[in-house]
Write a protein that holds these residues in place. Structure first.
Motif, PDB file in Angstrom:
ATOM      1  N   TYR A 143       0.611  -1.136  -0.170  1.00  0.00           N
ATOM      2  CA  TYR A 143      -0.287  -0.004   0.161  1.00  0.00           C
ATOM      3  C   TYR A 143       0.664   1.233   0.142  1.00  0.00           C
ATOM      4  O   TYR A 143       1.384   1.764   1.281  1.00  0.00           O
ATOM      5  N   TYR A 144       1.623   1.312  -1.136  1.00  0.00           N
ATOM      6  CA  TYR A 144       2.427   2.642  -1.215  1.00  0.00           C
ATOM      7  C   TYR A 144       2.237   4.275  -0.700  1.00  0.00           C
ATOM      8  O   TYR A 144       2.744   4.770  -0.416  1.00  0.00           O
ATOM      9  N   ARG A 145       0.749   4.181  -0.479  1.00  0.00           N
ATOM     10  CA  ARG A 145       0.184   5.465   0.124  1.00  0.00           C
ATOM     11  C   ARG A 145       0.647   5.365   1.545  1.00  0.00           C
ATOM     12  O   ARG A 145       0.922   6.807   2.125  1.00  0.00           O
ATOM     13  N   ALA A 146       0.527   4.589   2.118  1.00  0.00           N
ATOM     14  CA  ALA A 146       1.066   4.672   3.005  1.00  0.00           C
ATOM     15  C   ALA A 146       2.583   4.445   3.751  1.00  0.00           C
ATOM     16  O   ALA A 146       2.971   4.855   4.527  1.00  0.00           O
ATOM     17  N   VAL A 147       3.479   3.862   2.777  1.00  0.00           N
ATOM     18  CA  VAL A 147       4.178   2.996   3.138  1.00  0.00           C
ATOM     19  C   VAL A 147       5.393   4.748   2.480  1.00  0.00           C
ATOM     20  O   VAL A 147       7.120   4.314   3.352  1.00  0.00           O
ATOM     21  N   ALA A 148       5.249   5.486   1.896  1.00  0.00           N
ATOM     22  CA  ALA A 148       5.690   6.135   1.273  1.00  0.00           C
ATOM     23  C   ALA A 148       5.057   7.937   1.128  1.00  0.00           C
ATOM     24  O   ALA A 148       5.038   8.314   0.177  1.00  0.00           O
ATOM     25  N   PRO A 149       3.853   8.058   2.172  1.00  0.00           N
ATOM     26  CA  PRO A 149       3.125   9.221   2.384  1.00  0.00           C
ATOM     27  C   PRO A 149       3.500  10.943   1.413  1.00  0.00           C
ATOM     28  O   PRO A 149       3.079  11.169   1.119  1.00  0.00           O
ATOM     29  N   HIS A 150       4.832  10.656   1.575  1.00  0.00           N
ATOM     30  CA  HIS A 150       5.776  11.773   1.566  1.00  0.00           C
ATOM     31  C   HIS A 150       5.286  12.082   0.308  1.00  0.00           C
ATOM     32  O   HIS A 150       5.265  12.766  -0.375  1.00  0.00           O
ATOM     33  N   THR A 151       6.004  11.007  -0.622  1.00  0.00           N
ATOM     34  CA  THR A 151       5.739  11.042  -2.361  1.00  0.00           C
ATOM     35  C   THR A 151       4.626  10.988  -2.976  1.00  0.00           C
ATOM     36  O   THR A 151       4.246  11.492  -3.578  1.00  0.00           O
ATOM     37  N   PHE A 152       3.808  10.166  -1.875  1.00  0.00           N
ATOM     38  CA  PHE A 152       2.654  10.216  -2.546  1.00  0.00           C
ATOM     39  C   PHE A 152       1.457  11.488  -2.596  1.00  0.00           C
ATOM     40  O   PHE A 152       0.786  11.796  -3.693  1.00  0.00           O
ATOM     41  N   LYS A 153       2.289  12.235  -1.399  1.00  0.00           N
ATOM     42  CA  LYS A 153       1.781  13.717  -1.558  1.00  0.00           C
ATOM     43  C   LYS A 153       1.740  14.597  -2.345  1.00  0.00           C
ATOM     44  O   LYS A 153       0.935  15.337  -3.015  1.00  0.00           O
ATOM     45  N   ALA A 154       3.249  14.460  -2.765  1.00  0.00           N
ATOM     46  CA  ALA A 154       3.428  15.133  -3.627  1.00  0.00           C
ATOM     47  C   ALA A 154       2.963  14.694  -5.140  1.00  0.00           C
ATOM     48  O   ALA A 154       2.855  16.172  -6.707  1.00  0.00           O
ATOM     49  N   MET A 155       3.285  13.537  -5.696  1.00  0.00           N
ATOM     50  CA  MET A 155       1.767  13.229  -6.846  1.00  0.00           C
ATOM     51  C   MET A 155       0.862  13.390  -6.404  1.00  0.00           C
ATOM     52  O   MET A 155      -0.362  13.783  -7.297  1.00  0.00           O
ATOM     53  N   LEU A 156       0.272  14.195  -5.758  1.00  0.00           N
ATOM     54  CA  LEU A 156      -1.242  14.849  -5.598  1.00  0.00           C
ATOM     55  C   LEU A 156      -1.633  15.503  -5.771  1.00  0.00           C
ATOM     56  O   LEU A 156      -2.212  16.640  -6.540  1.00  0.00           O
ATOM     57  N   GLY A 157      -0.138  16.551  -5.507  1.00  0.00           N
ATOM     58  CA  GLY A 157       0.224  17.647  -5.772  1.00  0.00           C
ATOM     59  C   GLY A 157       0.272  18.379  -6.870  1.00  0.00           C
ATOM     60  O   GLY A 157      -0.579  18.874  -7.230  1.00  0.00           O
ATOM     61  N   LEU A 158       0.332  17.913  -7.494  1.00  0.00           N
ATOM     62  CA  LEU A 158       0.862  17.704  -9.263  1.00  0.00           C
ATOM     63  C   LEU A 158      -0.521  16.885  -9.618  1.00  0.00           C
ATOM     64  O   LEU A 158      -0.670  17.882 -10.821  1.00  0.00           O
ATOM     65  N   GLU A 159      -0.674  16.598  -9.360  1.00  0.00           N
ATOM     66  CA  GLU A 159      -2.907  16.136  -9.774  1.00  0.00           C
ATOM     67  C   GLU A 159      -3.652  17.453  -9.517  1.00  0.00           C
ATOM     68  O   GLU A 159      -4.253  17.732 -10.368  1.00  0.00           O
ATOM     69  N   GLN A 160      -3.365  17.862  -8.916  1.00  0.00           N
ATOM     70  CA  GLN A 160      -4.469  19.008  -8.008  1.00  0.00           C
ATOM     71  C   GLN A 160      -3.890  19.760  -8.533  1.00  0.00           C
ATOM     72  O   GLN A 160      -4.759  20.610  -9.471  1.00  0.00           O
ATOM     73  N   ALA A 161      -2.495  20.034  -9.117  1.00  0.00           N
ATOM     74  CA  ALA A 161      -1.911  21.449 -10.564  1.00  0.00           C
ATOM     75  C   ALA A 161      -3.024  21.233 -10.985  1.00  0.00           C
ATOM     76  O   ALA A 161      -2.746  22.125 -11.855  1.00  0.00           O
ATOM     77  N   LEU A 162      -2.805  19.674 -11.940  1.00  0.00           N
ATOM     78  CA  LEU A 162      -3.695  19.403 -13.300  1.00  0.00           C
ATOM     79  C   LEU A 162      -4.986  19.764 -12.989  1.00  0.00           C
ATOM     80  O   LEU A 162      -5.817  20.382 -14.052  1.00  0.00           O
ATOM     81  N   GLY A 163      -5.580  19.761 -11.637  1.00  0.00           N
ATOM     82  CA  GLY A 163      -6.479  20.304 -12.057  1.00  0.00           C
ATOM     83  C   GLY A 163      -7.463  21.165 -12.449  1.00  0.00           C
ATOM     84  O   GLY A 163      -8.671  22.371 -12.977  1.00  0.00           O
ATOM     85  N   GLU A 164      -6.709  22.386 -12.226  1.00  0.00           N
ATOM     86  CA  GLU A 164      -6.022  23.889 -12.742  1.00  0.00           C
ATOM     87  C   GLU A 164      -5.939  24.462 -14.932  1.00  0.00           C
ATOM     88  O   GLU A 164      -6.135  25.155 -14.980  1.00  0.00           O
ATOM     89  N   THR A 165      -5.736  22.810 -14.764  1.00  0.00           N
ATOM     90  CA  THR A 165      -5.791  22.744 -16.399  1.00  0.00           C
ATOM     91  C   THR A 165      -6.756  23.384 -16.976  1.00  0.00           C
ATOM     92  O   THR A 165      -7.645  23.350 -16.903  1.00  0.00           O
ATOM     93  N   LEU A 166      -6.233  24.019 -18.357  1.00  0.00           N
ATOM     94  CA  LEU A 166      -6.831  24.956 -19.293  1.00  0.00           C
ATOM     95  C   LEU A 166      -7.402  23.614 -20.434  1.00  0.00           C
ATOM     96  O   LEU A 166      -8.642  23.705 -21.404  1.00  0.00           O
ATOM     97  N   LEU A 167      -7.241  22.525 -20.786  1.00  0.00           N
ATOM     98  CA  LEU A 167      -7.338  21.109 -21.325  1.00  0.00           C
ATOM     99  C   LEU A 167      -9.081  21.213 -21.086  1.00  0.00           C
ATOM    100  O   LEU A 167      -9.504  21.213 -19.414  1.00  0.00           O
ATOM    101  N   GLU A 168      -9.654  20.642 -21.887  1.00  0.00           N
ATOM    102  CA  GLU A 168     -11.027  20.091 -21.377  1.00  0.00           C
ATOM    103  C   GLU A 168     -11.145  19.050 -20.298  1.00  0.00           C
ATOM    104  O   GLU A 168     -10.334  18.013 -20.839  1.00  0.00           O
TER     105      GLU A 168
END
Length: 146
Positions: free
Chosen positions: A7-32
């Motif tokens: 369960y990678y989210r639990a064993v590496a929460p700091h890197t999972f959080k960074a990936m979620l940050g990137l995904e969140q930033a993509l939530g503000e994309t101009l793409l449809e």
């Protein structure tokens, strides 16, 4: 079918959080949103990530995408269901997902750039890179659709 490995989210929460940050930033994309989901599905199909294909197909339907177009993604080049902009995005998705084989040729880049602003092209490329990273986590740790 493999069982989930760790369960990678639990064993590496700091890197999972960074990936979620990137995904969140993509939530503000101009793409449809529907285009963004189609890109995620197509890359996930190419990478064999069942978890992501399932997740993003459901998300695409929620975003108003049709089942017919989702079903046609493996053969998008052979169907009339996609616009020139969507076709360019799907070609770029396939090329960057299979970059070791395809090497992102200049002629394809020029074609894609005709349909996207510089910011949109950067965001599309970040979206492709991000879903490929998620796919590697999903495949590597044998995530299964719920």
């Amino acid at each position: 079918m493999s069982t989930q490995r760790i369960y990678y989210r639990a064993v590496a929460p700091h890197t999972f959080k960074a990936m979620l940050g990137l995904e969140q930033a993509l939530g503000e994309t101009l793409l449809e949103r529907s285009l963004h989901e189609l890109v995620k599905i197509r890359a996930s199909q190419l990478n064999g990530c069942a978890y992501c294909v399932d997740l993003h197909s459901a998300d695409a339907l929620k975003a108003g995408e049709t089942a017919r177009r989702i079903f046609a993604l493996p053969t998008w080049e052979e169907t009339p269901f996609f616009s020139a902009r969507e076709r360019a995005a799907l070609a770029w998705t396939e090329t960057l997902t299979l970059v070791a084989e395809r090497h992102a040729p200049d002629e394809l880049y020029k074609e894609v750039a005709e349909h996207f602003s510089e910011r949109e092209l950067a965001e599309l490329t970040f979206a492709i890179a991000t879903i490929n990273a998620w796919n590697r986590l999903g495949v590597g740790f044998a995530l299964q659709p719920e």
